[in-house]
Design a protein around this motif. Structure first.
Motif, mmCIF file in Angstrom:
data_model
loop_
_atom_site.group_PDB
_atom_site.id
_atom_site.type_symbol
_atom_site.label_atom_id
_atom_site.label_comp_id
_atom_site.label_asym_id
_atom_site.label_seq_id
_atom_site.Cartn_x
_atom_site.Cartn_y
_atom_site.Cartn_z
ATOM 1 N N ARG A 141 -36.769 23.587 -1.394
ATOM 2 C CA ARG A 141 -37.778 22.555 -1.178
ATOM 3 C C ARG A 141 -38.241 21.946 -2.503
ATOM 4 N NH1 ARG A 141 -37.919 21.405 4.378
ATOM 5 N NH2 ARG A 141 -37.665 23.369 5.511
ATOM 6 N N GLU A 142 -38.236 22.767 -3.564
ATOM 7 C CA GLU A 142 -38.690 22.259 -4.861
ATOM 8 C C GLU A 142 -37.833 21.092 -5.331
ATOM 9 O OE1 GLU A 142 -37.863 25.311 -4.090
ATOM 10 O OE2 GLU A 142 -39.191 26.821 -4.973
ATOM 11 N N ALA A 143 -36.546 21.159 -5.072
ATOM 12 C CA ALA A 143 -35.648 20.078 -5.484
ATOM 13 C C ALA A 143 -35.967 18.786 -4.741
ATOM 14 C CB ALA A 143 -34.196 20.489 -5.241
ATOM 15 N N GLU A 144 -36.369 18.900 -3.482
ATOM 16 C CA GLU A 144 -36.697 17.722 -2.680
ATOM 17 C C GLU A 144 -38.037 17.127 -3.091
ATOM 18 O OE1 GLU A 144 -34.320 19.789 1.067
ATOM 19 O OE2 GLU A 144 -36.491 19.517 1.166
ATOM 20 N N SER A 145 -38.989 18.000 -3.402
ATOM 21 C CA SER A 145 -40.317 17.499 -3.769
ATOM 22 C C SER A 145 -40.297 16.744 -5.091
ATOM 23 C CB SER A 145 -41.310 18.662 -3.842
ATOM 24 O OG SER A 145 -40.955 19.574 -4.861
ATOM 25 N N VAL A 146 -39.328 17.050 -5.960
ATOM 26 C CA VAL A 146 -39.194 16.319 -7.227
ATOM 27 C C VAL A 146 -38.966 14.830 -6.980
ATOM 28 C CG1 VAL A 146 -37.631 15.979 -9.200
ATOM 29 C CG2 VAL A 146 -38.407 18.269 -8.621
ATOM 30 N N LEU A 147 -38.298 14.516 -5.879
ATOM 31 C CA LEU A 147 -37.943 13.124 -5.587
ATOM 32 C C LEU A 147 -39.056 12.369 -4.864
ATOM 33 C CD1 LEU A 147 -34.346 13.874 -4.286
ATOM 34 C CD2 LEU A 147 -34.891 12.757 -6.450
ATOM 35 N N GLN A 148 -39.903 13.064 -4.152
ATOM 36 C CA GLN A 148 -40.860 12.419 -3.259
ATOM 37 C C GLN A 148 -41.933 11.649 -4.026
ATOM 38 O OE1 GLN A 148 -42.180 15.704 -0.873
ATOM 39 N NE2 GLN A 148 -40.216 15.907 0.175
ATOM 40 N N GLY A 149 -42.148 10.402 -3.578
ATOM 41 C CA GLY A 149 -43.171 9.549 -4.169
ATOM 42 C C GLY A 149 -42.760 8.894 -5.472
ATOM 43 N N ARG A 150 -41.487 8.977 -5.828
ATOM 44 C CA ARG A 150 -41.012 8.424 -7.091
ATOM 45 C C ARG A 150 -39.828 7.500 -6.856
ATOM 46 N NH1 ARG A 150 -42.293 13.862 -8.071
ATOM 47 N NH2 ARG A 150 -43.789 14.192 -9.770
ATOM 48 N N PRO A 151 -39.554 6.608 -7.800
ATOM 49 C CA PRO A 151 -38.360 5.760 -7.682
ATOM 50 C C PRO A 151 -37.103 6.622 -7.785
ATOM 51 C CG PRO A 151 -39.879 4.899 -9.334
ATOM 52 C CD PRO A 151 -40.358 6.272 -8.993
ATOM 53 N N LEU A 152 -36.075 6.219 -7.066
ATOM 54 C CA LEU A 152 -34.823 6.957 -7.098
ATOM 55 C C LEU A 152 -33.995 6.467 -8.293
ATOM 56 C CD1 LEU A 152 -33.162 9.097 -5.512
ATOM 57 C CD2 LEU A 152 -31.935 7.182 -4.485
ATOM 58 N N ASP A 153 -34.216 7.073 -9.455
ATOM 59 C CA ASP A 153 -33.421 6.722 -10.635
ATOM 60 C C ASP A 153 -32.632 7.953 -11.067
ATOM 61 O OD1 ASP A 153 -35.224 8.414 -11.983
ATOM 62 O OD2 ASP A 153 -36.462 6.732 -12.647
ATOM 63 N N GLU A 154 -31.780 7.760 -12.055
ATOM 64 C CA GLU A 154 -30.886 8.842 -12.464
ATOM 65 C C GLU A 154 -31.657 10.035 -13.009
ATOM 66 O OE1 GLU A 154 -26.945 9.635 -15.266
ATOM 67 O OE2 GLU A 154 -27.457 7.607 -14.594
ATOM 68 N N ALA A 155 -32.757 9.789 -13.703
ATOM 69 C CA ALA A 155 -33.536 10.898 -14.257
ATOM 70 C C ALA A 155 -34.085 11.789 -13.141
ATOM 71 C CB ALA A 155 -34.673 10.361 -15.115
ATOM 72 N N GLN A 156 -34.584 11.166 -12.065
ATOM 73 C CA GLN A 156 -35.121 11.956 -10.956
ATOM 74 C C GLN A 156 -34.009 12.701 -10.226
ATOM 75 O OE1 GLN A 156 -38.516 11.546 -12.225
ATOM 76 N NE2 GLN A 156 -38.451 12.478 -10.194
ATOM 77 N N CYS A 157 -32.862 12.061 -10.096
ATOM 78 C CA CYS A 157 -31.728 12.720 -9.445
ATOM 79 C C CYS A 157 -31.287 13.942 -10.244
ATOM 80 C CB CYS A 157 -30.567 11.741 -9.287
ATOM 81 S SG CYS A 157 -30.879 10.376 -8.138
ATOM 82 N N ARG A 158 -31.242 13.800 -11.565
ATOM 83 C CA ARG A 158 -30.864 14.933 -12.414
ATOM 84 C C ARG A 158 -31.902 16.058 -12.336
ATOM 85 N NH1 ARG A 158 -26.611 14.212 -15.674
ATOM 86 N NH2 ARG A 158 -25.806 12.092 -15.945
ATOM 87 N N ALA A 159 -33.167 15.688 -12.252
ATOM 88 C CA ALA A 159 -34.212 16.697 -12.133
ATOM 89 C C ALA A 159 -34.072 17.470 -10.821
ATOM 90 C CB ALA A 159 -35.583 16.041 -12.221
ATOM 91 N N ALA A 160 -33.767 16.753 -9.740
ATOM 92 C CA ALA A 160 -33.562 17.418 -8.453
ATOM 93 C C ALA A 160 -32.370 18.366 -8.524
ATOM 94 C CB ALA A 160 -33.358 16.373 -7.359
ATOM 95 N N ALA A 161 -31.308 17.927 -9.197
ATOM 96 C CA ALA A 161 -30.120 18.764 -9.335
ATOM 97 C C ALA A 161 -30.438 20.045 -10.107
ATOM 98 C CB ALA A 161 -29.015 17.982 -10.028
#
Length: 328
Positions: A273-293
């Motif tokens: 769930r932590e990986a998903e919450s990193v993305l929520q409420g933020r723009p979907l950019d490469e930095a956020q995708c890498r953080a989720a990964a």
């Protein structure tokens, strides 16, 4: 030669009753169980055929969502209009698995129950396999490690779950409906498969004689922004080195909600769930995708022969999220 008794159940109640006999196993399409029987890995005394037990329906649920019977063929589920419209992630995952001939036979319940394709498990020439012979050891740890787990493994077992369908179902918050002589219960798909621990011979939380009745999919707002990415050694009829099920609920470029699951890396579909919450409420950019990964792969412990899987999975997660974000 061991005798095998075959019985065909007329309905789910009879199937559960017949399954109370010693050595009984349910059989649907038989695409995995029969192979393991021929390979001297599985040794059931009785086969209870559930293909005519009335588990082959796909129904829309009153509050939204979909119920897919355990006896529905994979090919039929993948091309069903409601699945394609509301759960394209599931259709993509199933169509990427096996061959067309196998999908025409394999059932939804059987897909959930399929066992690892670790060669040290499926080939009885290898004498040390805790999943096949508990307490015997794990030849895979010193053997060919390319396909093995990088997450959730244990000293007893480094095998991975082979199902593409289960990865998508985990990301879709699916629920498995079960029936036994003690009654009915529900298990979240994410909790249905077990990590190996000290008992890798137990793949799932199913109790003896318990029957998979159906899989429930809740309503989803992520159909337009979902993608199943499967990376494998050849283009078809191969198991995943790494797979990613990504589903997003988008407001423009802002992620309202997200679901992520990994396949080919653990004893079960891998979701945090932590990986998903990193993305929520933020723009979907490469930095956020890498953080989720990074969150999804936190704690990875690869073997010497599959260290490449960590970076491969990171890149796959980013790519799957980017494709999902672009929309259908």
């Amino acid at each position: 030669m061991q005798s095998i008794f075959y019985q065909r159940a007329r309905d789910a109640g009879e199937a559960v009753r017949l399954a109370q006999q010693d050595g009984a196993r349910f059989i649907g399409g038989g695409t995995n169980l029969l192979d393991l029987m021929k390979g001297d890995v599985e040794h059931p005394l009785r086969l209870v055929d559930i293909t005519r037990a009335g588990l082959d329906r796909i129904d829309e649920l009153p509050g939204g969502g979909l119920r897919i019977g355990a006896g529905v063929r994979n090919a039929d589920a993948a091309r069903h209009p409601a699945v394609r419209q509301h759960y394209p992630l599931l259709a993509q995952a199933m169509l990427s698995g096996a061959s067309a001939q196998l999908r025409n036979m394999a059932t939804m319940g059987g897909n959930l129950m399929q066992r690892t394709r670790c060669p040290y498990f499926t080939d009885t020439a290898f004498s040390h396999c805790n999943k096949r012979e508990p307490g015997s050891g794990c030849d895979a740890r010193q053997g060919f490690q390319r396909m093995h787990a990088i997450l959730g493994a244990s000293p007893a077992c480094v095998a991975v779950n082979p199902s593409d369908m289960s990865v998508a179902l985990a990301a879709l918050d699916a629920v498995v409906l079960l029936r036994s002589a003690q009654g009915d219960r529900e298990v979240a798909l994410a909790d249905f498969h077990r990590l190996p621990g000290d008992t890798p011979q137990q793949d799932t939380v199913l109790r003896p004689g318990e029957l998979i009745m159906a899989i429930d999919l809740p309503p989803s707002a992520m159909a337009r922004h979902s993608h199943y990415l499967k990376l494998r050694d050849r283009a078809s009829y191969a198991f995943a080195l790494v797979s990613v099920a990504a589903a997003l609920d988008m407001d423009g470029r802002i992620v309202r909600d997200a679901r992520l699951a990994l396949g080919g890396v653990a004893h079960k579909p891998w979701r945090r769930r932590e990986a998903e919450s990193v993305l929520q409420g933020r723009p979907l950019d490469e930095a956020q995708c890498r953080a989720a990964a990074q969150h999804l792969l936190a704690g990875a412990q690869p073997l010497e022969g599959n260290r490449f899987k960590v970076e491969l999975a990171q890149r796959a997660i980013v790519r799957a999220l980017q494709i999902a974000g672009e929309g259908a």
